[in-house]
Design an enzyme around this catalytic site. Structure first.
Site, PDB file in Angstrom:
ATOM      1  N   SER A  31      55.808  76.446  31.427  1.00  0.00           N
ATOM      2  CA  SER A  31      55.948  77.765  30.803  1.00  0.00           C
ATOM      3  C   SER A  31      55.423  78.827  31.753  1.00  0.00           C
ATOM      4  O   SER A  31      54.462  78.584  32.498  1.00  0.00           O
ATOM      5  CB  SER A  31      55.167  77.835  29.491  1.00  0.00           C
ATOM      6  OG  SER A  31      55.070  79.170  29.026  1.00  0.00           O
ATOM      7  N   TYR A  48      47.764  77.151  24.525  1.00  0.00           N
ATOM      8  CA  TYR A  48      49.093  76.784  25.020  1.00  0.00           C
ATOM      9  C   TYR A  48      49.187  77.026  26.528  1.00  0.00           C
ATOM     10  O   TYR A  48      49.658  76.161  27.276  1.00  0.00           O
ATOM     11  CB  TYR A  48      50.151  77.600  24.284  1.00  0.00           C
ATOM     12  CG  TYR A  48      51.562  77.333  24.735  1.00  0.00           C
ATOM     13  CD1 TYR A  48      52.214  76.148  24.402  1.00  0.00           C
ATOM     14  CD2 TYR A  48      52.265  78.268  25.495  1.00  0.00           C
ATOM     15  CE1 TYR A  48      53.508  75.904  24.811  1.00  0.00           C
ATOM     16  CE2 TYR A  48      53.567  78.031  25.907  1.00  0.00           C
ATOM     17  CZ  TYR A  48      54.189  76.859  25.564  1.00  0.00           C
ATOM     18  OH  TYR A  48      55.470  76.607  25.978  1.00  0.00           O
TER      19      TYR A  48
END
Length: 245
Positions: free
Chosen positions: A143, A157
Site C-alpha cells: 500500500s 495498517y
C-alpha cells in the site's frame, strides 16, 4: 541462468476472489496461465470468477484458506502444486484493512491485522519458495500508506504495509542466487468494495482527479511477472494517481 517462461506455466494468487486480487487472477488467466487463488469469505465470488475464466477458455482453482493461519497457507500451496504443478508466478494479495486511533485500537484487531498482512505474507512466500524454480517471480501487494499515511486512524495498517515493503527488500537478497525476483506493488485508492463509501472523500485528494481501477494494478503485476522485469527485484512500486507525489 535465464529463466524459460512459458505462457502455460501456473500462477498462485493469495487473496484472489474480489477487487484487485480478482483482477490479477483474470489478467494472468488471460495470458494462458492456469491460476490457483485463495479466498476466505466470498465463496460465491470465487465460484463466479472460475466460471468466467472457464467460459473464456482458461483454467482456475479456488482454494479456501485464511491467510491468518500459516497451516492453511501451507496446505493451499500444496493444493495448487498438486493440481497445476510448480508455479512460475506467486502473488500475495491477501490483506485486511481496519482503521482506528492507537488509543482506541483493540488488541484483537491489531493481532488479526498483523497475522494476515505480515505473517500471512511471510507464510505464503515461505511455503511457496521451495516450489519455485530458477528465475521465477514473486509479487506482493502492499500500500502507498507505507510511504505516506495521509489520514488519521491508519497507523496500524500503514505499519503492516511498511513491514511488507521491508520484507521484500530482504527477500530479494535471499532469492537472488536463484534468480527469483520479488517486488512490491503499492496501490493507492482503487475502486473496490472497500472504497465504495469513501469516493467523495478520496477523489478530490487525487492529483489525477480519479480513483484507480483494479485492472490497472493487475497490468503492473503482469509486467512484473513477465519477461521484461527480470532485472528488477526488491523494489516497491507506487501506483496511486499522484497521492504520494
Amino acid at each position: 541462468m535465464t529463466a524459460t517462461f512459458s505462457p502455460s506455466a501456473p500462477a498462485l494468487i493469495f487473496g484472489g476472489a474480489r477487487g484487485i486480487g480478482a483482477a490479477i487472477v483474470r489478467r494472468l488467466a488471460a495470458e494462458g496461465r492456469p491460476v490457483a487463488f485463495t479466498y476466505v469469505s466470498a465463496p460465491d465470488r470465487a465460484a463466479a470468477l472460475i466460471q468466467d475464466i472457464e467460459a473464456g477458455g482458461g483454467t482456475a482453482l479456488a482454494i479456501r484458506a485464511d491467510s491468518a493461519d500459516p497451516e492453511a497457507v501451507r496446505l493451499a500451496v500444496e493444493a495448487a502444486v498438486e493440481r497445476f504443478g510448480k508455479p512460475e508466478v506467486l502473488v500475495v494479495n491477501a490483506g485486511m484493512l481496519m482503521g482506528g486511533a492507537i488509543d482506541q485500537f483493540a488488541m484483537d484487531d491489531f493481532d488479526r491485522m498483523l497475522a494476515i498482512n505480515v505473517r500471512g505474507v511471510f507464510a505464503a512466500i515461505r511455503y511457496a519458495a521451495p516450489h519455485l524454480l530458477q528465475g521465477r517471480r514473486i509479487v506482493t501487494i502492499g500500500s502507498n500508506t507505507a510511504d505516506r499515511i495521509g489520514s488519521p486512524g491508519s497507523s496500524v495498517y500503514a505499519m503492516t504495509k511498511a513491514a511488507v515493503a521491508q520484507l521484500v527488500r530482504g527477500a530479494a537478497l535471499d532469492f537472488a542466487p536463484r534468480q527469483i525476483t520479488i517486488n512490491n506493488v503499492q496501490p493507492g485508492p482503487v475502486e473496490t468494495d472497500m472504497t465504495a463509501d469513501l469516493m467523495a472523500y478520496i477523489v478530490p485528494k487525487l492529483p489525477l482527479g480519479r480513483i484507480g481501477k483494479p485492472d490497472e494494478i493487475a497490468d503492473l503485476v503482469a509486467w512484473l511477472t513477465g519477461r521484461g522485469a527480470g532485472y528488477m527485484t526488491g523494489a516497491s512500486l507506487t501506483i496511486d494517481g499522484g497521492w504520494t507525489a
